[in-house]
Design a protein around this motif. Structure first.
Motif, PDB file in Angstrom:
ATOM      1  N   GLU A 303       0.848  -1.191   0.000  1.00 47.97           N
ATOM      2  CA  GLU A 303       0.000   0.000   0.000  1.00 47.97           C
ATOM      3  C   GLU A 303       0.879   1.235   0.000  1.00 47.97           C
ATOM      4  O   GLU A 303       1.825   1.325   0.770  1.00 47.97           O
ATOM      5  N   VAL A 305       2.193   4.894   0.809  1.00 48.37           N
ATOM      6  CA  VAL A 305       2.075   5.813   1.951  1.00 48.37           C
ATOM      7  C   VAL A 305       1.442   7.115   1.456  1.00 48.37           C
ATOM      8  O   VAL A 305       1.784   7.608   0.381  1.00 48.37           O
ATOM      9  N   ARG A 306       0.529   7.686   2.230  1.00 45.99           N
ATOM     10  CA  ARG A 306      -0.050   8.997   1.880  1.00 45.99           C
ATOM     11  C   ARG A 306       0.452  10.001   2.895  1.00 45.99           C
ATOM     12  O   ARG A 306       0.152   9.905   4.083  1.00 45.99           O
ATOM     13  N   LEU A 307       1.261  10.938   2.411  1.00 46.40           N
ATOM     14  CA  LEU A 307       2.079  11.775   3.302  1.00 46.40           C
ATOM     15  C   LEU A 307       1.904  13.257   2.993  1.00 46.40           C
ATOM     16  O   LEU A 307       2.285  13.708   1.909  1.00 46.40           O
ATOM     17  N   PHE A 349      10.525   5.130   4.249  1.00 46.87           N
ATOM     18  CA  PHE A 349       9.320   4.274   4.218  1.00 46.87           C
ATOM     19  C   PHE A 349       9.559   2.927   3.536  1.00 46.87           C
ATOM     20  O   PHE A 349       8.850   1.970   3.789  1.00 46.87           O
ATOM     21  N   LYS A 351       8.826   2.173   0.561  1.00 44.44           N
ATOM     22  CA  LYS A 351       7.678   1.885  -0.306  1.00 44.44           C
ATOM     23  C   LYS A 351       7.267   3.181  -1.006  1.00 44.44           C
ATOM     24  O   LYS A 351       7.657   4.271  -0.568  1.00 44.44           O
ATOM     25  N   VAL A 353       5.375   6.551  -2.137  1.00 50.09           N
ATOM     26  CA  VAL A 353       4.740   7.586  -1.318  1.00 50.09           C
ATOM     27  C   VAL A 353       3.903   8.492  -2.221  1.00 50.09           C
ATOM     28  O   VAL A 353       4.357   8.887  -3.295  1.00 50.09           O
TER      29      VAL A 353
END
Length: 465
Positions: A303, A305-307, A349, A351, A353
């Protein structure tokens, strides 16, 4: 007799049958009793081995068969005892279409540098590497159309020639039929375009977004996929003067919808490559980038990352305080450099973003302002090894707010009346993004230079072929 493409030749049902193949010679070896020719026709990275029994052929007949020559062979498809192949063809007839002089044919069977191959861009698709890259390029284009079609989007063709005198005109290529040796000018020294083909200054498009927004406010969900042009003097492994862009626009979409679409879309494309380009990806994984397939699988299965930008800056500032060295400074309000983006994705992370809510001063006029008055609803999808791969935003749908931003940024709007009409007549919340096709291809192929994922790259001082 009908030709069989090499991609189809390995069908076990064809064993024992007579087949007709046509292609280009990759290599030839053998002795006075038997000769082996590796033939490739571009339909697959695999070659088919042609076996010439020298009791049936003469040296003179086979003499023109050198690397690069093109042949038509009819023969019996038999099971192969050789390593790394399941079938081979026992040649019965040979027709030579074209020879390739070994002294002058540049694509001999040896390792070539990427720089050398760029100079031979007209022949490099015949190499294993570029055959693989360009087949994957085709598959990615198919995946893009299929994804949007299956999701109810309409493919909309926005103009390649545009007269929008918008900001950044210095980075646009002009289109003109005027005699450049004899330009009419007014008393201020400005060129008069009245007698030019379009009667006004025109350029090649840098984006189909603004016209795409017009379409979304009528058809609901649209996407563009076409060439775009930037006259930036950027000699980097990530910039081209001519490249392809995918730009969806969706009416009635908010920030959350936009991020969902970005993530689903890019995962779909990568999954398509994993399922439909196995042989080519395995070759690139072995020869170009040993971690390629593993990285592609990780992106599909993780999934994103929403940052928010402000949190991202905090993480970067903490990294600097902990001794991390960046070439460019980190502070709230800075436009993140590729090294910052890659740190967040690859080291922090581990992963992809999706970064959101950027300071309004570093983003475009059409992005929707947040309630804080300082940030806008922009989204950048950041990927390992690439940095930014998608840039998108929720668009400002309120006429007055949009006009305020346009005035703040001194954008000449005399040619933009049509864009503002979408905010005057039945405006709706809407959002969209832009994906540079070649950036996606860099990620999917593991290639490191953007000039190596487009057939004929256009860069400063280079418009060869």
């Amino acid at each position: 007799m009908k030709r069989t493409k090499i991609v189809d030749i390995f069908d076990p049902q064809l064993i024992g049958q007579q087949v007709s193949v046509k292609g280009w010679v990759r290599s030839r070896r053998g002795n006075k009793h038997v000769q082996f020719v590796a033939l490739n026709d571009g339909s697959t990275i695999k070659n088919i081995q042609i076996v010439f029994d020298m009791a049936k052929f003469t040296d003179e007949q086979l003499k023109p068969i050198t690397t690069g020559a093109s042949l038509h062979v009819i023969g019996q498809l038999v099971e192969s005892m050789g390593k790394g192949q399941t079938a081979e063809i026992q040649a019965e007839t040979l027709e030579i279409y074209g020879t390739a002089d070994p002294e002058t044919y540049p694509m001999q069977k040896k390792g070539h540098t990427m720089e050398f191959l760029r100079e031979k861009a007209h022949l490099r698709p015949r190499t294993n590497t570029f055959g693989a890259v360009f087949r994957i390029r085709h598959h990615m284009a198919i995946a893009i159309h299929k994804f949007f079609h299956d999701h109810g989007f309409f493919y909309f063709h926005t103009p390649i020639i545009t007269a929008s005198d918008c900001e950044g005109a210095g980075q646009m290529f002009q289109v003109t039929t005027k005699n450049l040796y004899d330009l009419k000018k007014d008393e201020n020294g400005s060129i008069i375009y009245d007698d030019d083909f379009f009667g006004k200054q025109a350029s090649l498009t840098v984006s189909g977004q603004l016209e795409g927004e017009l379409a979304a406010t009528a058809l609901g969900s649209i996407y563009t996929f076409g060439p775009t042009f930037r006259a930036e003097n950027s000699n980097t492994p990530r910039h081209l003067a001519e490249f392809w862009m995918i730009e969806p626009e969706v009416a009635f979409a908010d920030l959350s919808d936009l991020m969902d679409l970005e993530e689903e879309f890019i995962k779909y494309c990568i999954n398509w490559a994993l399922e439909n380009c196995k042989d080519d990806l395995e070759f690139l994984n072995n020869m170009i980038d040993k971690g390629l397939i593993e990285r592609l699988k990780e992106v599909v299965s993780t999934e994103f990352v929403r940052l928010p930008y402000t949190e991202g800056i905090k993480i970067l500032e903490e990294a600097v305080a902990g001794g991390k060295k960046f070439e460019f400074p980190v502070y709230w309000g800075c436009d993140l450099a590729s090294e910052h983006e890659r740190y967040l994705v690859e080291e922090h992370f581990k992963k992809p973003v999706i970064m959101t809510d950027y300071p309004k001063d570093i983003k475009a006029f059409y992005m929707k302002m947040n309630e804080d008055g300082k940030t806008v609803q922009g989204t950048d999808v950041l990927f390992p090894q690439i940095g930014e791969i998608i840039g998108g935003s929720v668009r400002e749908e309120d006429y007055d707010k949009l006009m305020t931003r346009i005035e703040e940024m001194n954008i000449p709007m005399k040619d933009m009346w049509w864009y503002l009409d979408t905010r005057r007549f039945g405006t709706v919340p809407h959002a969209g993004f832009g994906l540079g096709f070649e950036r996606l291809l860099l990620f999917v192929t593991g290639m490191t230079n953007i000039r190596d994922v487009i057939p004929f790259p256009r860069t400063p001082n280079n418009a060869e072929f």
